[in-house]
Design a protein around this motif. Sequence first.
Motif, PDB file in Angstrom:
ATOM      1  N   ASP A  12       0.832  -1.214   0.000  1.00 16.33           N
ATOM      2  CA  ASP A  12       0.000   0.000   0.000  1.00 16.33           C
ATOM      3  C   ASP A  12       0.862   1.258   0.000  1.00 16.33           C
ATOM      4  O   ASP A  12       0.571   2.228  -0.701  1.00 16.33           O
ATOM      5  CB  ASP A  12      -0.925   0.003   1.217  1.00 16.33           C
ATOM      6  CG  ASP A  12      -1.856  -1.195   1.238  1.00 16.33           C
ATOM      7  OD1 ASP A  12      -2.388  -1.542   0.171  1.00 16.33           O
ATOM      8  OD2 ASP A  12      -2.037  -1.786   2.322  1.00 16.33           O
ATOM      9  N   GLN A  13       1.930   1.251   0.776  1.00 14.63           N
ATOM     10  CA  GLN A  13       2.853   2.388   0.800  1.00 14.63           C
ATOM     11  C   GLN A  13       3.534   2.545  -0.554  1.00 14.63           C
ATOM     12  O   GLN A  13       3.668   3.667  -1.070  1.00 14.63           O
ATOM     13  CB  GLN A  13       3.897   2.189   1.908  1.00 14.63           C
ATOM     14  CG  GLN A  13       4.948   3.277   1.993  1.00 14.63           C
ATOM     15  CD  GLN A  13       4.431   4.581   2.593  1.00 14.63           C
ATOM     16  OE1 GLN A  13       3.291   4.656   3.026  1.00 14.63           O
ATOM     17  NE2 GLN A  13       5.280   5.597   2.600  1.00 14.63           N
ATOM     18  N   ARG A  14       3.945   1.427  -1.156  1.00 18.76           N
ATOM     19  CA  ARG A  14       4.612   1.487  -2.462  1.00 18.76           C
ATOM     20  C   ARG A  14       3.656   1.992  -3.540  1.00 18.76           C
ATOM     21  O   ARG A  14       4.063   2.739  -4.438  1.00 18.76           O
ATOM     22  CB  ARG A  14       5.172   0.114  -2.833  1.00 18.76           C
ATOM     23  CG  ARG A  14       6.397  -0.271  -2.004  1.00 18.76           C
ATOM     24  CD  ARG A  14       7.122  -1.453  -2.604  1.00 18.76           C
ATOM     25  NE  ARG A  14       6.319  -2.673  -2.551  1.00 18.76           N
ATOM     26  CZ  ARG A  14       6.268  -3.493  -1.513  1.00 18.76           C
ATOM     27  NH1 ARG A  14       6.992  -3.218  -0.428  1.00 18.76           N
ATOM     28  NH2 ARG A  14       5.527  -4.577  -1.535  1.00 18.76           N
ATOM     29  N   ALA A  15       2.392   1.594  -3.465  1.00 13.52           N
ATOM     30  CA  ALA A  15       1.401   2.060  -4.443  1.00 13.52           C
ATOM     31  C   ALA A  15       1.225   3.572  -4.355  1.00 13.52           C
ATOM     32  O   ALA A  15       1.125   4.259  -5.383  1.00 13.52           O
ATOM     33  CB  ALA A  15       0.066   1.352  -4.213  1.00 13.52           C
ATOM     34  N   LEU A  16       1.189   4.112  -3.123  1.00 14.08           N
ATOM     35  CA  LEU A  16       1.088   5.558  -2.944  1.00 14.08           C
ATOM     36  C   LEU A  16       2.311   6.269  -3.516  1.00 14.08           C
ATOM     37  O   LEU A  16       2.192   7.315  -4.158  1.00 14.08           O
ATOM     38  CB  LEU A  16       0.947   5.893  -1.454  1.00 14.08           C
ATOM     39  CG  LEU A  16      -0.445   5.807  -0.829  1.00 14.08           C
ATOM     40  CD1 LEU A  16      -0.358   6.041   0.678  1.00 14.08           C
ATOM     41  CD2 LEU A  16      -1.403   6.806  -1.459  1.00 14.08           C
ATOM     42  N   GLU A  17       3.490   5.690  -3.289  1.00  9.59           N
ATOM     43  CA  GLU A  17       4.725   6.295  -3.785  1.00  9.59           C
ATOM     44  C   GLU A  17       4.747   6.324  -5.307  1.00  9.59           C
ATOM     45  O   GLU A  17       5.165   7.310  -5.919  1.00  9.59           O
ATOM     46  CB  GLU A  17       5.932   5.529  -3.240  1.00  9.59           C
ATOM     47  CG  GLU A  17       6.122   5.684  -1.733  1.00  9.59           C
ATOM     48  CD  GLU A  17       7.180   4.751  -1.177  1.00  9.59           C
ATOM     49  OE1 GLU A  17       7.654   3.865  -1.923  1.00  9.59           O
ATOM     50  OE2 GLU A  17       7.521   4.893   0.018  1.00  9.59           O
ATOM     51  N   ILE A  18       4.278   5.242  -5.944  1.00  6.51           N
ATOM     52  CA  ILE A  18       4.238   5.175  -7.409  1.00  6.51           C
ATOM     53  C   ILE A  18       3.254   6.215  -7.953  1.00  6.51           C
ATOM     54  O   ILE A  18       3.548   6.921  -8.922  1.00  6.51           O
ATOM     55  CB  ILE A  18       3.846   3.759  -7.875  1.00  6.51           C
ATOM     56  CG1 ILE A  18       4.972   2.771  -7.544  1.00  6.51           C
ATOM     57  CG2 ILE A  18       3.529   3.750  -9.369  1.00  6.51           C
ATOM     58  CD1 ILE A  18       4.590   1.322  -7.776  1.00  6.51           C
ATOM     59  N   LEU A  19       2.089   6.311  -7.322  1.00  8.82           N
ATOM     60  CA  LEU A  19       1.088   7.283  -7.753  1.00  8.82           C
ATOM     61  C   LEU A  19       1.617   8.710  -7.614  1.00  8.82           C
ATOM     62  O   LEU A  19       1.389   9.566  -8.481  1.00  8.82           O
ATOM     63  CB  LEU A  19      -0.192   7.109  -6.924  1.00  8.82           C
ATOM     64  CG  LEU A  19      -1.449   7.840  -7.398  1.00  8.82           C
ATOM     65  CD1 LEU A  19      -1.833   7.410  -8.807  1.00  8.82           C
ATOM     66  CD2 LEU A  19      -2.611   7.558  -6.433  1.00  8.82           C
ATOM     67  N   CYS A  20       2.332   8.959  -6.529  1.00 14.09           N
ATOM     68  CA  CYS A  20       2.910  10.282  -6.279  1.00 14.09           C
ATOM     69  C   CYS A  20       3.958  10.621  -7.342  1.00 14.09           C
ATOM     70  O   CYS A  20       3.980  11.742  -7.871  1.00 14.09           O
ATOM     71  CB  CYS A  20       3.529  10.308  -4.882  1.00 14.09           C
ATOM     72  SG  CYS A  20       4.030  11.950  -4.329  1.00 14.09           S
ATOM     73  N   ARG A  21       4.816   9.667  -7.680  1.00 13.34           N
ATOM     74  CA  ARG A  21       5.834   9.898  -8.709  1.00 13.34           C
ATOM     75  C   ARG A  21       5.204  10.111 -10.082  1.00 13.34           C
ATOM     76  O   ARG A  21       5.658  10.949 -10.863  1.00 13.34           O
ATOM     77  CB  ARG A  21       6.824   8.724  -8.751  1.00 13.34           C
ATOM     78  CG  ARG A  21       7.798   8.694  -7.583  1.00 13.34           C
ATOM     79  CD  ARG A  21       8.980   7.788  -7.879  1.00 13.34           C
ATOM     80  NE  ARG A  21       8.575   6.402  -8.057  1.00 13.34           N
ATOM     81  CZ  ARG A  21       8.528   5.501  -7.082  1.00 13.34           C
ATOM     82  NH1 ARG A  21       8.856   5.859  -5.842  1.00 13.34           N
ATOM     83  NH2 ARG A  21       8.164   4.264  -7.327  1.00 13.34           N
ATOM     84  N   GLU A  22       4.149   9.350 -10.360  1.00 12.61           N
ATOM     85  CA  GLU A  22       3.466   9.484 -11.652  1.00 12.61           C
ATOM     86  C   GLU A  22       2.856  10.871 -11.807  1.00 12.61           C
ATOM     87  O   GLU A  22       2.972  11.502 -12.864  1.00 12.61           O
ATOM     88  CB  GLU A  22       2.378   8.420 -11.774  1.00 12.61           C
ATOM     89  CG  GLU A  22       1.594   8.492 -13.077  1.00 12.61           C
ATOM     90  CD  GLU A  22       0.489   7.454 -13.143  1.00 12.61           C
ATOM     91  OE1 GLU A  22      -0.493   7.687 -13.860  1.00 12.61           O
ATOM     92  OE2 GLU A  22       0.604   6.408 -12.462  1.00 12.61           O
TER      93      GLU A  22
END
Length: 201
Positions: free
Chosen positions: A180-190
């Motif tokens: 879940d944390q990694r998904a947020l980080e990916i969305l933030c970078r995108e």
Amino acid sequence: MRLGKVVKSNSHCDYVVQVDDRMDVDNPPQADDYGFGSFVKLEEPGDRHWAVGLIYNSLLMNPMFMSNGPRLSSEPDPLFTPDLITETRTLLGVVLVGWMAQDNGQPYGIHGIPRVVVPVNTPVSVMTQDEIYRFHLNQAGSPQFCYYSHLLRCGGNFAPALTQQTLQELVDSRLFSGPDQRALEILCRELSWKSTMGAMR
């Protein structure tokens, strides 16, 4: 912490909040308490919860600015103009992104545009970290961030910056972990990449 109250709306999901001052309460909120991107709840304490929102704009109201009336002195006499201080106000623009519900006493968030109209004078307060965490859990207890596209459409002129900041603060808060944390980080970078590419065009 209470910030103020609802005084008007610009649309069904765009509300204006008047910040309390010393004429309203003994300990009014300070500027650091209602920054850009702060999560707030619109609810009557112990009565009814109406909605969850994000502060996306601010406006300082000062009727004395550009006033063409006569000026008697550089410093107004409080005895001569006792109501002068009450004319200045701080207003906040709040975009509604959902509301809180409960299942067997456990609070969780429902993301989207609230169906009800929030009444004028409804108190508005800053949400705690735990409340923000609960708002980002669905009924099954799984993390959610379903107001992403709604925020980009309805967050005003600063919608991309607001969405980016909200995502980054959720990442930095470490409220979630693992995938879940990694998904947020990916969305933030995108989103950051899209904003950069959009600025280059």
